[in-house]
Design a protein around this motif. Structure first.
Motif, PDB file in Angstrom:
ATOM      1  N   UNK A   1       0.878  -1.133  -0.269  1.00 32.24           N
ATOM      2  CA  UNK A   1       0.115   0.086  -0.251  1.00 32.24           C
ATOM      3  C   UNK A   1       1.250   1.378   0.518  1.00 32.24           C
ATOM      4  N   UNK A   2       0.555   2.305  -0.728  1.00 31.59           N
ATOM      5  CA  UNK A   2       0.925   3.485  -0.530  1.00 31.59           C
ATOM      6  C   UNK A   2       0.424   4.342   0.964  1.00 31.59           C
ATOM      7  N   UNK A   3       1.078   5.672   0.923  1.00 32.50           N
ATOM      8  CA  UNK A   3       1.338   6.000   2.519  1.00 32.50           C
ATOM      9  C   UNK A   3      -0.561   6.586   2.165  1.00 32.50           C
ATOM     10  N   UNK A   4      -1.770   6.863   0.957  1.00 34.49           N
ATOM     11  CA  UNK A   4      -1.944   7.901   0.802  1.00 34.49           C
ATOM     12  C   UNK A   4      -3.198   6.586   0.480  1.00 34.49           C
ATOM     13  N   UNK A   5      -2.631   5.652   0.731  1.00 37.13           N
ATOM     14  CA  UNK A   5      -3.764   4.539   0.471  1.00 37.13           C
ATOM     15  C   UNK A   5      -3.745   3.167   2.135  1.00 37.13           C
ATOM     16  N   UNK A   6      -2.705   4.172   3.127  1.00 34.65           N
ATOM     17  CA  UNK A   6      -2.547   3.714   4.175  1.00 34.65           C
ATOM     18  C   UNK A   6      -3.555   4.487   5.153  1.00 34.65           C
ATOM     19  N   UNK A   7      -3.572   6.312   4.651  1.00 31.88           N
ATOM     20  CA  UNK A   7      -4.213   6.547   5.602  1.00 31.88           C
ATOM     21  C   UNK A   7      -5.446   6.337   5.783  1.00 31.88           C
ATOM     22  N   UNK A   8      -6.055   6.296   3.938  1.00 25.76           N
ATOM     23  CA  UNK A   8      -7.382   5.446   3.910  1.00 25.76           C
ATOM     24  C   UNK A   8      -8.160   4.721   4.408  1.00 25.76           C
ATOM     25  N   UNK A   9      -7.471   3.719   4.350  1.00 29.30           N
ATOM     26  CA  UNK A   9      -7.211   2.811   5.478  1.00 29.30           C
ATOM     27  C   UNK A   9      -8.283   2.420   6.631  1.00 29.30           C
ATOM     28  N   UNK A  10      -7.244   3.640   7.502  1.00 31.63           N
ATOM     29  CA  UNK A  10      -7.004   3.825   8.066  1.00 31.63           C
ATOM     30  C   UNK A  10      -8.767   5.349   8.837  1.00 31.63           C
ATOM     31  N   UNK A  11      -8.933   5.754   8.094  1.00 33.81           N
ATOM     32  CA  UNK A  11     -10.671   6.480   7.919  1.00 33.81           C
ATOM     33  C   UNK A  11     -11.053   6.004   7.828  1.00 33.81           C
ATOM     34  N   UNK A  12     -11.203   4.715   7.000  1.00 37.66           N
ATOM     35  CA  UNK A  12     -12.123   4.323   6.791  1.00 37.66           C
ATOM     36  C   UNK A  12     -12.565   3.709   7.602  1.00 37.66           C
ATOM     37  N   UNK A  13     -11.534   2.000   8.326  1.00 33.53           N
ATOM     38  CA  UNK A  13     -11.440   0.969   9.369  1.00 33.53           C
ATOM     39  C   UNK A  13     -12.224   2.439  10.587  1.00 33.53           C
ATOM     40  N   UNK A  14     -12.030   3.820  10.895  1.00 35.67           N
ATOM     41  CA  UNK A  14     -12.745   4.420  11.740  1.00 35.67           C
ATOM     42  C   UNK A  14     -12.818   6.030  11.255  1.00 35.67           C
ATOM     43  N   UNK A  15     -14.103   5.103  10.800  1.00 36.71           N
ATOM     44  CA  UNK A  15     -14.937   6.954  10.588  1.00 36.71           C
ATOM     45  C   UNK A  15     -15.164   7.696  11.666  1.00 36.71           C
ATOM     46  N   UNK A  16     -14.583   9.232  11.423  1.00 35.69           N
ATOM     47  CA  UNK A  16     -14.719  10.360  12.684  1.00 35.69           C
ATOM     48  C   UNK A  16     -16.502   9.516  13.465  1.00 35.69           C
ATOM     49  N   UNK A  17     -16.337   9.923  15.021  1.00 38.49           N
ATOM     50  CA  UNK A  17     -18.164   9.869  15.362  1.00 38.49           C
ATOM     51  C   UNK A  17     -18.075   8.627  15.990  1.00 38.49           C
ATOM     52  N   UNK A  18     -17.354   7.438  14.978  1.00 36.36           N
ATOM     53  CA  UNK A  18     -18.145   6.214  15.082  1.00 36.36           C
ATOM     54  C   UNK A  18     -17.793   5.160  15.844  1.00 36.36           C
ATOM     55  N   UNK A  19     -16.660   5.586  16.783  1.00 36.97           N
ATOM     56  CA  UNK A  19     -15.822   4.258  17.661  1.00 36.97           C
ATOM     57  C   UNK A  19     -14.570   5.454  18.364  1.00 36.97           C
ATOM     58  N   UNK A  20     -14.015   4.346  19.232  1.00 38.23           N
ATOM     59  CA  UNK A  20     -13.210   5.315  20.372  1.00 38.23           C
ATOM     60  C   UNK A  20     -12.203   6.417  19.173  1.00 38.23           C
ATOM     61  N   UNK A  21     -11.727   5.966  18.042  1.00 40.51           N
ATOM     62  CA  UNK A  21     -10.634   6.441  17.718  1.00 40.51           C
ATOM     63  C   UNK A  21     -10.980   7.797  16.659  1.00 40.51           C
ATOM     64  N   UNK A  22     -11.052   8.263  17.892  1.00 39.32           N
ATOM     65  CA  UNK A  22     -11.679   9.883  17.153  1.00 39.32           C
ATOM     66  C   UNK A  22     -10.107  10.542  16.018  1.00 39.32           C
ATOM     67  N   UNK A  23     -10.530  11.463  15.185  1.00 36.85           N
ATOM     68  CA  UNK A  23      -9.376  12.216  14.641  1.00 36.85           C
ATOM     69  C   UNK A  23      -8.221  12.370  15.483  1.00 36.85           C
ATOM     70  N   UNK A  24      -8.650  12.973  16.611  1.00 33.28           N
ATOM     71  CA  UNK A  24      -7.201  13.504  17.403  1.00 33.28           C
ATOM     72  C   UNK A  24      -6.465  12.127  17.709  1.00 33.28           C
ATOM     73  N   UNK A  25      -6.977  10.574  18.010  1.00 33.27           N
ATOM     74  CA  UNK A  25      -5.910   9.751  18.078  1.00 33.27           C
ATOM     75  C   UNK A  25      -5.778   8.979  16.765  1.00 33.27           C
ATOM     76  N   UNK A  26      -6.497   9.621  15.776  1.00 36.29           N
ATOM     77  CA  UNK A  26      -5.263   9.326  13.917  1.00 36.29           C
ATOM     78  C   UNK A  26      -4.798  10.059  14.168  1.00 36.29           C
ATOM     79  N   UNK A  27      -4.747  11.472  14.689  1.00 45.42           N
ATOM     80  CA  UNK A  27      -3.291  12.275  13.898  1.00 45.42           C
ATOM     81  C   UNK A  27      -2.332  11.880  15.240  1.00 45.42           C
ATOM     82  N   UNK A  28      -2.404  11.209  16.310  1.00 43.21           N
ATOM     83  CA  UNK A  28      -1.289  11.004  17.334  1.00 43.21           C
ATOM     84  C   UNK A  28      -0.624   9.486  16.624  1.00 43.21           C
ATOM     85  N   UNK A  29      -1.750   8.789  15.689  1.00 43.60           N
ATOM     86  CA  UNK A  29      -1.103   7.884  15.055  1.00 43.60           C
ATOM     87  C   UNK A  29       0.003   8.123  13.930  1.00 43.60           C
TER      88      UNK A  29
END
Length: 192
Positions: A1-29
């Motif tokens: 996967x490319x970096x962009x594909x990984x970012x898209x996969x992370x966003x797809x797996x953890x949509x904003x507002x649906x899990x404990x993995x918030x946008x802040x957590x994704x930015x931390x990762x």
């Protein structure tokens, strides 16, 4: 996967507002290098930029398939994703910032001599739990699944601990199975 594909996969797996993995957590990762860190320096097939994310993605995907096909029950519906994606976050602290600044990459042959483990935390997966707990609350089941995601291979587990954990939370066994399957059969390729 490319970096962009990984970012898209992370966003797809953890949509904003649906899990404990918030946008802040994704930015931390992302800030910790989760999308670009290598998984290993000793196994050539996973010694490339982004292979830690790729392995985590493969593990989470395998755990979702096992969960669906076996009718596994989890305390929280997103637990297979959280456990599969983040059990090996401890690897993020293995890489020396001086190497990064010097342009040393996962493809550099002698980089493995610079791998560090500066953490005073003895167990590898204990470190993953500690890192995640700074971002959100884990269920006890998730803690057990992450703690024993490598079976009895973690250097801080006593003999028999893994089997005791499986008896308490059967999904521990399936987490280990998914991680092992990803390592042996999927890493280096994207699961179908």
């Amino acid at each position: 996967m490319t970096y962009e594909e990984r970012l898209a996969a992370l966003e797809h797996m953890f949509p904003v507002g649906t899990t404990r993995v918030t946008q802040d957590v994704k930015e931390w990762l992302i800030g910790k290098g989760f999308l670009s860190a290598p998984y290993s320096f000793s196994k050539a097939s996973v010694r490339y930029e982004g292979s830690l994310f790729d392995h985590a993605f493969n593990t989470a995907t395998a755990l979702q398939v096992i969960t669906a096909n076996s009718g596994l029950q989890w305390e929280r519906p997103e637990s297979p994703l959280i456990v599969g994606m983040f059990a090996e976050l401890y690897r993020l602290d293995w890489y020396d910032d001086a190497d990064t600044k010097a342009g040393v990459t996962a493809d550099t042959k002698h980089f493995c001599s610079r791998v560090k483990n500066a953490s005073p935390i003895r167990g590898w997966t204990d470190k993953s739990i500690m890192m995640l707990s700074t971002q959100f609350r884990l269920t006890e089941e998730e803690v057990y699944c992450i703690l024993f995601s490598q079976g009895d291979l973690d250097n801080d587990n006593a003999p028999g601990d893994f089997l005791d954990a499986v008896k308490k939370y059967p999904n521990v066994l399936f987490t280990y199975t998914a991680s092992t399957y990803a390592s042996c059969c999927l890493d280096g390729e994207i699961p179908a």
